[in-house]
Every structure is written in C-alpha cells, then in structure tokens.
Enzyme design. Structure first.
Site, PDB file in Angstrom:
ATOM      1  N   GLY A   1       5.601 -11.345   1.250  1.00  0.00           N
ATOM      2  CA  GLY A   1       4.538 -12.021   1.033  1.00  0.00           C
ATOM      3  C   GLY A   1       4.932 -13.229   0.074  1.00  0.00           C
TER       4      GLY A   1
ATOM      5  N   ASP B   1       4.894  -8.927  -7.864  1.00  0.00           N
ATOM      6  CA  ASP B   1       4.489  -7.776  -8.438  1.00  0.00           C
ATOM      7  C   ASP B   1       5.435  -7.474  -9.479  1.00  0.00           C
ATOM      8  OD1 ASP B   1       2.588  -7.611  -6.470  1.00  0.00           O
ATOM      9  OD2 ASP B   1       3.354  -5.989  -5.332  1.00  0.00           O
TER      10      ASP B   1
HETATM   11  O1  F6P Z   1       4.052  -9.509  -2.421  1.00  0.00           O
HETATM   12  C1  F6P Z   1       3.315  -8.109  -2.917  1.00  0.00           C
HETATM   13  C2  F6P Z   1       2.051  -8.099  -2.599  1.00  0.00           C
HETATM   14  O2  F6P Z   1       1.452  -8.924  -3.386  1.00  0.00           O
HETATM   15  C3  F6P Z   1       1.709  -6.601  -2.767  1.00  0.00           C
HETATM   16  O3  F6P Z   1       0.956  -6.456  -4.226  1.00  0.00           O
HETATM   17  C4  F6P Z   1       0.342  -6.874  -1.701  1.00  0.00           C
HETATM   18  O4  F6P Z   1      -0.024  -5.215  -1.640  1.00  0.00           O
HETATM   19  C5  F6P Z   1       1.158  -7.614  -0.691  1.00  0.00           C
HETATM   20  O5  F6P Z   1       1.706  -8.343  -1.176  1.00  0.00           O
HETATM   21  C6  F6P Z   1      -0.370  -8.147   0.051  1.00  0.00           C
HETATM   22  O6  F6P Z   1       0.435  -8.854   1.056  1.00  0.00           O
HETATM   23  P1  F6P Z   1      -0.184  -9.403   2.279  1.00  0.00           P
HETATM   24  O7  F6P Z   1      -1.445  -9.617   2.240  1.00  0.00           O
HETATM   25  O8  F6P Z   1       0.315 -10.688   2.568  1.00  0.00           O
HETATM   26  O9  F6P Z   1       0.324  -8.354   3.326  1.00  0.00           O
END
Ligand code: F6P
Length: 346
Positions: free
Chosen positions: A13, A129
């Site tokens: 992410g 996170d």
């Molecule tokens: O970067 C980690 C995070 O923020 C998690 O808390 C969350 O579950 C995830 O990314 C969601 O990311 P995406 O919607 O891009 O898969």
C-alpha cells in the site's frame, strides 16, 4: 568504469512520505556516481523489466507530494520458483548492483527471502500502520494519525448536536497504532484494536456509563483489523477479495459495530470509514523528515553493501537491522498504550 546501477521499488500500500524517501536515495546516490533506476509498480517492475531512470529533475519538487512517483503494487515476487527465477534473471540483465525495497511487512519479508537466495538487497520500512518491528516509527504513520485525529475532532460536534454514537473505522490490519494514537489524541470514548478483543457489552457499557454522567454522545474508534466479541463469540469482518500474499481486504467492522450498538442500546449510531484518505495526500513535516532519514540511510547501506539489512531508527538513532530480525514478528501496540486507553476511555 561504467557507473554502478541501483534499483528502487515501492511495494504494498502507498504511504505519505514515499516520494521523500525516493528523493533522498537519488540525491544521496547520484553524487556517489551511481545510476538510479525506479522499478515501476513494485516487484512487477522487476518482473516486467519496467523501469525509469531517476535523475535530479525527476525527484525535484516531490518531497511534499503523497503517493509514489514509481508506482506500487502488491505483486509477490516469491510466489513460485518460476517467478523467483525471472526476477533474478532480470536483475542481472538490468545490470543492477543492488536494490532498495521500500515496503511493509509483505515486501520486506519477500526481500529477506530474495536476499537469502543471493540478491543484493536492502530494505526501508514503510507503512501507515506502524507495525514493522525493529524500528521506532515508520513514516506515513504520523500523517495518518493527523488525518484520523482531525476526523475525530470534527465528528465530536456533530455527534453532540445529534446525540449519536459515532463509530470511526481507521486502518490497521494487525496493529492498533493509528486507532490508539488518533483515539487518544481525539479523546475517543472507546477504542478497539486488533491486539485486544473487546466485547459488544464492554462497548455498550462504556457508552451507557457516559450517558449516566450526562454525556449524550460517544465516539468509538475501531481499527479495521479489530475483532468484536458478541455472545462469547469472536467476529472478524473482512471482504472475500485476497491479495497476492493471501491477505483479505479489510473493512466493515465499523458498520457491524454501529448496527450492534443500535440494537443493544437506545441510541442512534453512524459510521465514518476513513479508508484511503489516511494514506493519500501531503505528508506531515515530521514524516518528510523521517522519510528523508530512512532514504538517506538506505542509500548508505547500498554504498556499504550491507545486503540483507533494513534501514532502521531505534531510540531515534539510525541503525542497520538484519531483515531477518525485522520481519520475524510484527510490532504490535505496547501494553503501556493499552493501559492508557483503558484509563482514558469513557
Ligand atoms: O498499508 C497497510 C494498510 O493500510 C492496511 O491497514 C489496510 O488493510 C491496507 O493497507 C489496505 O490497502 P489496500 O486497500 O490498498 O489494499
């Protein structure tokens, strides 16, 4: 002699501060005579030989810009032997001397495995996170906390006017760092985190206790990875979609919580899911500096050929930590914060 080439990729992410890291790596490495290549869209850039040479103009004016100029994806380069082989072949064909992988738990775990197979790789920790072990704080976390805190502040006035329970769902798959920090900063009345199961009864009791004290509204902050205990049973909420690492897309625990609160007590409950607003946009000044420190140090690790290490900041000091150690466990919320939450709930 031809200049040594180094690659950078951003995986998982995105996160405010990624561009500041990229900028720092490029600005530190070019004067040392390296050529810097951005592998586009995470590991997929290496697999598809999709890259972009990064020079001074490419990293000019980006320190304050969110996202990542080289793109990201949740591609798992370690999913099978064929993919691993392709990655090593392309690494060689691109003439890479070393690679900096900027990522969270998934990207760094894979980077460690690629290092064990012989890849010249160093890591830089990234995630809003804040759950990467062996480093104090990851960049992007501060920005996410600011966004979530502002949302909680805003929700207070409308909650009070309408005498409602406002449930705020924030990010945090395995750890409740954002929920805890934003919840504490915003004066939330109930905070739910993945590390500690909370029962619906406990949540409703806190709201009722406040009501008895004359507080006609409540703010509940829930991390998307938190579970809820209802009638002695644990309920975890996620979507059916999984990523390349087998992780389910999260989201929905806030709505469940609001529905259950309404059923149990005589109060209206509404949900705000902050979602990707926490990840997008301008990094805070704190995150820009943190990201610059991580990036500059990752460039040093490449220069010193400290393969298999992660740029880390422990007790506010730059340190090279073996990737093996960094990915061995996740950094969950220390008990001290959980205790503080208990003391300041209701
Ligand atoms: O970067 C980690 C995070 O923020 C998690 O808390 C969350 O579950 C995830 O990314 C969601 O990311 P995406 O919607 O891009 O898969």
């Amino acid at each position: 002699m031809a200049p040594k080439r180094i690659g950078i990729l951003t995986g998982g992410g995105d996160c405010p501060g990624l561009n500041a890291v990229i900028r720092a790596i490029v600005r530190k490495s070019l004067p040392r005579g390296y050529e810097v290549y951005g592998l586009l869209d995470g590991w997929s850039g290496l697999l598809k030989k999709n890259f972009k040479k990064l020079d001074y103009p490419d990293v000019s004016g980006i320190i304050h810009v969110g996202g990542t100029i080289i793109g990201t994806s949740r591609t798992n380069v370690y999913k099978d032997e064929e993919t691993i082989k392709e990655a090593f072949k392309n690494f060689k064909e691109l003439g890479l001397h070393g690679l900096i992988a900027i990522g969270g738990e998934g990207t760094l775990t894979v980077s460690h495995k690629m290092f064990e197979r012989g890849m010249n790789i160093v890591g830089a920790p990234k995630t809003i996170d804040n759950d990467i072990n062996e480093t104090d704080f990851t960049f992007g976390f501060d920005t996410a906390v600011e966004v979530a805190t502002e949302a909680i502040d805003r929700l207070h006035t409308t909650a009070e006017s309408h005498k409602r329970v406002m449930v705020v769902e924030v990010m945090g798959r395995h750890a409740g760092w954002i929920a805890s920090f934003a919840g504490l900063a915003g004066g939330a009345d109930v905070i739910l985190v993945p590390e500690h199961d909370t029962s619906l009864e406990q949540v409703c009791n806190s709201i009722e206790t406040r009501k008895k004290r004359g507080k006609v509204f409540s703010i509940v902050v829930v991390a998307e990875g938190a579970s809820l205990i209802k009638d002695g049973k644990k309920i975890s909420v996620h979507k059916s979609r999984v990523d390349d690492f087998g992780r389910h897309q999260l989201g929905g625990v806030g709505q469940l919580l609001a529905d259950e609160i309404e059923k149990k007590i005589n109060m209206e409950a509404r949900v705000t899911v902050l979602g990707h607003i926490q990840r997008g946009g301008t990094p805070t000044a704190h995150d820009r500096v943190l990201a610059t420190r991580y990036g500059a140090y990752a460039a040093d690790l490449i220069h010193e050929e400290k393969w298999g290490h992660m740029a880390s900041i422990l007790n506010n000091k730059l340190t090279a930590v073996p990737l093996a150690k960094a990915v061995a466990t996740l950094k969950t919320l220390p008990d001290e914060y959980w205790k503080l939450i208990q003391e300041f709930s209701e």
